[in-house]
Structures are given as C-alpha cells and as structure tokens.
Enzyme design. Structure first.
Site, PDB file in Angstrom:
ATOM      1  N   ASP A  70     -11.243 106.134  42.036  1.00 52.53           N
ATOM      2  CA  ASP A  70      -9.823 105.838  41.863  1.00 52.53           C
ATOM      3  C   ASP A  70      -9.540 104.433  42.408  1.00 52.53           C
ATOM      4  O   ASP A  70     -10.020 104.059  43.482  1.00 52.53           O
ATOM      5  CB  ASP A  70      -8.969 106.875  42.605  1.00 52.53           C
ATOM      6  CG  ASP A  70      -7.506 106.797  42.191  1.00 52.53           C
ATOM      7  OD1 ASP A  70      -7.026 107.737  41.538  1.00 52.53           O
ATOM      8  OD2 ASP A  70      -6.844 105.791  42.525  1.00 52.53           O
ATOM      9  N   ILE A  71      -8.755 103.671  41.678  1.00 50.80           N
ATOM     10  CA  ILE A  71      -8.487 102.282  42.052  1.00 50.80           C
ATOM     11  C   ILE A  71      -7.583 102.189  43.295  1.00 50.80           C
ATOM     12  O   ILE A  71      -7.573 101.163  43.979  1.00 50.80           O
ATOM     13  CB  ILE A  71      -7.868 101.523  40.850  1.00 50.80           C
ATOM     14  CG1 ILE A  71      -8.124 100.034  40.955  1.00 50.80           C
ATOM     15  CG2 ILE A  71      -6.391 101.828  40.698  1.00 50.80           C
ATOM     16  CD1 ILE A  71      -7.798  99.265  39.678  1.00 50.80           C
TER      17      ILE A  71
ATOM     18  N   ASN B 217      -2.396 116.587  38.419  1.00 49.09           N
ATOM     19  CA  ASN B 217      -0.961 116.451  38.214  1.00 49.09           C
ATOM     20  C   ASN B 217      -0.664 116.598  36.724  1.00 49.09           C
ATOM     21  O   ASN B 217      -1.295 115.937  35.902  1.00 49.09           O
ATOM     22  CB  ASN B 217      -0.488 115.083  38.727  1.00 49.09           C
ATOM     23  CG  ASN B 217      -0.689 114.937  40.222  1.00 49.09           C
ATOM     24  OD1 ASN B 217      -0.490 115.880  40.975  1.00 49.09           O
ATOM     25  ND2 ASN B 217      -1.100 113.754  40.664  1.00 49.09           N
TER      26      ASN B 217
ATOM     27  N   GLY C  48       4.054 114.190  39.214  1.00 44.10           N
ATOM     28  CA  GLY C  48       3.633 112.824  39.533  1.00 44.10           C
ATOM     29  C   GLY C  48       2.561 112.279  38.615  1.00 44.10           C
ATOM     30  O   GLY C  48       1.892 111.297  38.957  1.00 44.10           O
ATOM     31  N   GLN C  49       2.367 112.902  37.437  1.00 43.07           N
ATOM     32  CA  GLN C  49       1.367 112.355  36.510  1.00 43.07           C
ATOM     33  C   GLN C  49       1.845 111.005  35.989  1.00 43.07           C
ATOM     34  O   GLN C  49       2.970 110.881  35.489  1.00 43.07           O
ATOM     35  CB  GLN C  49       1.125 113.313  35.330  1.00 43.07           C
ATOM     36  CG  GLN C  49       0.016 112.822  34.408  1.00 43.07           C
ATOM     37  CD  GLN C  49      -0.284 113.778  33.248  1.00 43.07           C
ATOM     38  OE1 GLN C  49       0.397 114.786  33.066  1.00 43.07           O
ATOM     39  NE2 GLN C  49      -1.294 113.438  32.467  1.00 43.07           N
TER      40      GLN C  49
ATOM     41  N   HIS D  43      -6.887 114.103  34.017  1.00 40.66           N
ATOM     42  CA  HIS D  43      -7.830 113.669  35.064  1.00 40.66           C
ATOM     43  C   HIS D  43      -7.698 114.578  36.260  1.00 40.66           C
ATOM     44  O   HIS D  43      -6.599 114.948  36.666  1.00 40.66           O
ATOM     45  CB  HIS D  43      -7.593 112.208  35.458  1.00 40.66           C
ATOM     46  CG  HIS D  43      -6.169 111.877  35.778  1.00 40.66           C
ATOM     47  ND1 HIS D  43      -5.213 111.667  34.810  1.00 40.66           N
ATOM     48  CD2 HIS D  43      -5.527 111.740  36.957  1.00 40.66           C
ATOM     49  CE1 HIS D  43      -4.054 111.403  35.374  1.00 40.66           C
ATOM     50  NE2 HIS D  43      -4.212 111.454  36.689  1.00 40.66           N
ATOM     51  N   LEU D  44      -8.852 114.899  36.822  1.00 40.44           N
ATOM     52  CA  LEU D  44      -8.920 115.719  38.026  1.00 40.44           C
ATOM     53  C   LEU D  44      -9.193 114.785  39.200  1.00 40.44           C
ATOM     54  O   LEU D  44     -10.207 114.079  39.212  1.00 40.44           O
ATOM     55  CB  LEU D  44     -10.052 116.725  37.861  1.00 40.44           C
ATOM     56  CG  LEU D  44     -10.145 117.835  38.897  1.00 40.44           C
ATOM     57  CD1 LEU D  44      -8.895 118.707  38.883  1.00 40.44           C
ATOM     58  CD2 LEU D  44     -11.378 118.696  38.603  1.00 40.44           C
TER      59      LEU D  44
HETATM   60  P1  AMP Z   1      -1.762 110.550  38.418  1.00 42.35           P
HETATM   61  O1  AMP Z   1      -0.616 110.032  39.232  1.00 42.35           O
HETATM   62  O2  AMP Z   1      -2.160 111.949  38.767  1.00 42.35           O
HETATM   63  O3  AMP Z   1      -1.534 110.369  36.930  1.00 42.35           O
HETATM   64  O4  AMP Z   1      -3.010 109.679  38.837  1.00 42.35           O
HETATM   65  C1  AMP Z   1      -3.364 108.471  38.236  1.00 42.35           C
HETATM   66  C2  AMP Z   1      -4.433 107.861  39.094  1.00 42.35           C
HETATM   67  O5  AMP Z   1      -5.090 106.857  38.358  1.00 42.35           O
HETATM   68  C3  AMP Z   1      -3.902 107.199  40.368  1.00 42.35           C
HETATM   69  O6  AMP Z   1      -4.501 107.802  41.516  1.00 42.35           O
HETATM   70  C4  AMP Z   1      -4.296 105.739  40.200  1.00 42.35           C
HETATM   71  O7  AMP Z   1      -4.665 105.135  41.429  1.00 42.35           O
HETATM   72  C5  AMP Z   1      -5.464 105.839  39.236  1.00 42.35           C
HETATM   73  N1  AMP Z   1      -5.695 104.653  38.432  1.00 42.35           N
HETATM   74  C6  AMP Z   1      -4.792 103.954  37.717  1.00 42.35           C
HETATM   75  N2  AMP Z   1      -5.393 102.928  37.076  1.00 42.35           N
HETATM   76  C7  AMP Z   1      -6.706 103.000  37.378  1.00 42.35           C
HETATM   77  C8  AMP Z   1      -7.850 102.222  37.027  1.00 42.35           C
HETATM   78  N3  AMP Z   1      -7.768 101.147  36.208  1.00 42.35           N
HETATM   79  N4  AMP Z   1      -9.061 102.575  37.532  1.00 42.35           N
HETATM   80  C9  AMP Z   1      -9.156 103.644  38.354  1.00 42.35           C
HETATM   81  N5  AMP Z   1      -8.121 104.421  38.715  1.00 42.35           N
HETATM   82  C10 AMP Z   1      -6.904 104.107  38.239  1.00 42.35           C
END
Ligand code: AMP
Ligand code: ZN
Length: 114
Positions: A30-31, A87, A93-94, A100-101
């Site tokens: 995760d970034i 989410n 909070g999605q 994605h898990l």
């Molecule tokens: P959610 O809020 O459950 O939709 O989670 C989205 C997740 O994606 C968050 O934890 C972000 O930090 C992660 N994210 C967004 N962009 C990237 C990216 N380019 N590479 C890796 N993770 C990402």
C-alpha cells in the site's frame, strides 16, 4: 478497465511494489501504509466493489483471503496476528473502486474500527 488505477497496476502501467502475482491475484505494498505491514491483495479481473460481486466470484474472493494469509505468514505475522479489511462502498471508506483486501500487521489494532 482502462481508467482503473488497480487494473493499471496489474498491467504494469503504474509502478507498484508487487509482492505476489499469479493468474488470478496480484498483491502489492500500500502506498500509504497504516501499519508496519500493509499490503493490498486484488483480483486481476476488475470487480468494482464487493457490493458488485456475484456468486461466480466466490472462489476468487476466497483466494484473496488465502493469499493474504500466506503473505502475512511469510512476513512473520502468522502467530502474532494480522487484520484483513475490505472496505465496500462510501460509508466504509472505499476510495479505489477495484476490489482490494487490505492486509495489515506489525502492531495491535483496536476494535471496533473507526
Ligand atoms: P480503500 O480506502 O479501502 O479504497 O483503500 C485504497 C487504498 O489504496 C489506500 O490504502 C491507499 O493508500 C491505496 N493506494 C492508492 N493508490 C495507490 C497506489 N498507486 N499504489 C498502492 N496503493 C495505493
Ligand atoms: Zn480495475
């Protein structure tokens, strides 16, 4: 889907630190990590949200769980424990609409979640 961030990561069009890949599933760091260990496990096939998943997606969704457990275990979090979170929808909070898990470990987590 051409404008989906996580589809682009699967296709190598956007860089990510990939930790696992097979025909069905990709995992990457995760970034914006929320724990010392924070990876995302996603299906390579675009499903926008768990709210959109169909009965025929059951095995694929189950596989995300098994890959999550494998990755957390291999990183040494099998005994201490880890958390998986998906989410689904805006109230949860999605923010990225490709299933994605989240796999989180390396610290203790509160309950209930915020
Ligand atoms: P959610 O809020 O459950 O939709 O989670 C989205 C997740 O994606 C968050 O934890 C972000 O930090 C992660 N994210 C967004 N962009 C990237 C990216 N380019 N590479 C890796 N993770 C990402
Ligand atoms: Zn996608």
């Amino acid at each position: 889907m051409s404008d989906c961030l996580f589809c682009k990561i699967c296709e190598g069009k956007i860089p990510a630190t990939i930790t696992y890949r097979d025909d069905d599933v990709v995992a990457f760091q995760d970034i914006g990590p929320k724990a010392p260990f924070h990876q995302l496990v996603i299906p390579t096939r675009h499903i926008a949200s768990l709210t959109q998943a169909k009965p025929e997606d059951a095995a694929l969704l189950g596989k995300l769980m098994l890959v999550a457990s494998k990755l957390a275990g291999e990183a040494g979090h099998g005994n201490s424990g880890f958390r998986v979170v998906m989410n689904a929808g805006p109230d949860a909070g999605q923010t990225v609409f490709h299933v994605h898990l989240h796999v989180l470990a390396g610290r203790s987590f509160g309950w209930p979640p915020g």
